[in-house]
Design a protein around this motif. Structure first.
Motif, short mmCIF file in Angstrom:
data_model
loop_
_atom_site.label_atom_id
_atom_site.label_comp_id
_atom_site.label_asym_id
_atom_site.label_seq_id
_atom_site.Cartn_x
_atom_site.Cartn_y
_atom_site.Cartn_z
N PHE A 1 0.83 -1.20 0.00
CA PHE A 1 0.00 0.00 0.00
C PHE A 1 0.87 1.25 0.00
O PHE A 1 0.67 2.16 -0.80
N HIS A 2 1.83 1.30 0.91
CA HIS A 2 2.69 2.48 1.03
C HIS A 2 3.53 2.68 -0.23
O HIS A 2 3.65 3.80 -0.73
N PHE A 3 4.10 1.60 -0.75
CA PHE A 3 4.91 1.70 -1.96
C PHE A 3 4.07 2.25 -3.12
O PHE A 3 4.48 3.16 -3.83
N LEU A 4 2.88 1.67 -3.32
CA LEU A 4 2.05 2.07 -4.46
C LEU A 4 1.52 3.49 -4.32
O LEU A 4 1.46 4.24 -5.29
N THR A 5 1.13 3.90 -3.12
CA THR A 5 0.61 5.26 -2.96
C THR A 5 1.73 6.30 -3.13
O THR A 5 1.51 7.34 -3.75
N VAL A 6 2.90 6.01 -2.62
CA VAL A 6 4.04 6.94 -2.80
C VAL A 6 4.40 7.01 -4.28
O VAL A 6 4.61 8.10 -4.83
N LEU A 7 4.46 5.85 -4.95
CA LEU A 7 4.75 5.83 -6.39
C LEU A 7 3.72 6.64 -7.15
O LEU A 7 4.05 7.45 -8.03
N SER A 8 2.46 6.48 -6.81
CA SER A 8 1.38 7.18 -7.48
C SER A 8 1.46 8.69 -7.26
O SER A 8 1.14 9.47 -8.16
N ARG A 9 1.89 9.11 -6.08
CA ARG A 9 2.07 10.54 -5.85
C ARG A 9 3.16 11.11 -6.76
O ARG A 9 3.11 12.26 -7.15
N LYS A 10 4.13 10.27 -7.10
CA LYS A 10 5.24 10.71 -7.94
C LYS A 10 4.90 10.66 -9.43
O LYS A 10 5.28 11.57 -10.17
N VAL A 11 4.22 9.60 -9.87
CA VAL A 11 4.01 9.41 -11.31
C VAL A 11 2.56 9.57 -11.76
O VAL A 11 2.28 9.59 -12.95
N GLY A 12 1.62 9.63 -10.82
CA GLY A 12 0.21 9.78 -11.20
C GLY A 12 -0.58 8.49 -11.10
O GLY A 12 -0.74 7.94 -10.02
N HIS A 13 -1.01 7.99 -12.22
CA HIS A 13 -1.91 6.83 -12.28
C HIS A 13 -1.11 5.53 -12.26
O HIS A 13 -0.22 5.34 -13.09
N VAL A 14 -1.41 4.65 -11.31
CA VAL A 14 -0.69 3.39 -11.15
C VAL A 14 -1.69 2.24 -11.11
O VAL A 14 -2.70 2.31 -10.42
N HIS A 15 -1.37 1.17 -11.85
CA HIS A 15 -2.11 -0.09 -11.77
C HIS A 15 -1.15 -1.14 -11.23
O HIS A 15 0.03 -1.14 -11.58
N TYR A 16 -1.67 -2.03 -10.40
CA TYR A 16 -0.85 -3.11 -9.83
C TYR A 16 -1.61 -4.41 -9.97
O TYR A 16 -2.80 -4.48 -9.67
N PHE A 17 -0.91 -5.45 -10.43
CA PHE A 17 -1.51 -6.78 -10.56
C PHE A 17 -0.50 -7.81 -10.09
O PHE A 17 0.68 -7.71 -10.39
N CYS A 18 -0.98 -8.83 -9.37
CA CYS A 18 -0.11 -9.89 -8.89
C CYS A 18 -0.93 -11.17 -8.83
O CYS A 18 -2.08 -11.16 -8.36
N ALA A 19 -0.35 -12.27 -9.30
CA ALA A 19 -1.02 -13.57 -9.21
C ALA A 19 0.02 -14.65 -8.97
O ALA A 19 0.99 -14.76 -9.73
N ASN A 20 -0.16 -15.42 -7.92
CA ASN A 20 0.72 -16.54 -7.61
C ASN A 20 -0.15 -17.79 -7.60
O ASN A 20 -0.87 -18.04 -6.64
N ARG A 21 -0.09 -18.53 -8.68
CA ARG A 21 -0.95 -19.71 -8.83
C ARG A 21 -0.61 -20.81 -7.83
O ARG A 21 -1.49 -21.54 -7.38
N ALA A 22 0.65 -20.96 -7.47
CA ALA A 22 1.06 -22.00 -6.53
C ALA A 22 0.43 -21.79 -5.15
O ALA A 22 0.04 -22.75 -4.49
N LEU A 23 0.31 -20.54 -4.73
CA LEU A 23 -0.24 -20.23 -3.41
C LEU A 23 -1.67 -19.69 -3.48
O LEU A 23 -2.26 -19.40 -2.44
N ASN A 24 -2.20 -19.51 -4.69
CA ASN A 24 -3.52 -18.91 -4.89
C ASN A 24 -3.61 -17.53 -4.24
O ASN A 24 -4.64 -17.16 -3.68
N GLN A 25 -2.53 -16.79 -4.31
CA GLN A 25 -2.53 -15.42 -3.83
C GLN A 25 -2.70 -14.50 -5.03
O GLN A 25 -2.19 -14.78 -6.11
N HIS A 26 -3.44 -13.43 -4.83
CA HIS A 26 -3.68 -12.51 -5.92
C HIS A 26 -3.97 -11.12 -5.37
O HIS A 26 -4.40 -10.97 -4.23
N ALA A 27 -3.70 -10.12 -6.23
CA ALA A 27 -3.93 -8.73 -5.82
C ALA A 27 -4.06 -7.86 -7.06
O ALA A 27 -3.50 -8.19 -8.12
N TRP A 28 -4.79 -6.77 -6.90
CA TRP A 28 -4.90 -5.78 -7.96
C TRP A 28 -5.25 -4.44 -7.33
O TRP A 28 -5.85 -4.38 -6.26
#
Length: 110
Positions: A3-30
């Protein structure tokens, strides 16, 4: 930390999209973050660890399940969680760009 990384990055560059998928652990984020403000974010790592903002039309159309923080997920719902993980690239395609469509030759080195 994400959260902190993405919000700080977004303050610097504007619009940010984040996607993550780990099929082995069934972890995911966007997430979609604009100028440091979270528009939509969801992350699953054995339980919901981030659920912020209203579910988007793309999430609804893809049939993605987003559990609240207090919901206990049982083994019968494992298929729903696996399906979410498998749909992350499709969501990326709806929100911005299909990661599978990006050729390695288009990456900038350095």
């Amino acid at each position: 930390e994400c959260f902190h990384f993405l919000t700080v990055l977004s303050r610097k560059v504007g619009h940010v999209h984040y996607f993550c998928a780990n099929r082995a652990l069934n972890q995911h984020a966007w997430a979609i973050i604009d100028r440091g403000q979270v528009f939509r974010a969801y992350a699953w790592a054995g339980q919901t660890v981030w659920n912020q903002g209203p579910i988007t039309a793309a999430e609804r159309e893809l049939g993605m399940a987003c559990f609240d923080y207090t919901m206990r997920v049982d083994f019968a719902q494992r298929d729903v969680i696996c399906a979410n993980t498998e749909k992350v690239n499709a969501l990326a395609n709806r929100w911005s760009i299909d990661p599978a469509a990006v050729a390695e030759t288009t990456w900038v080195k350095g």
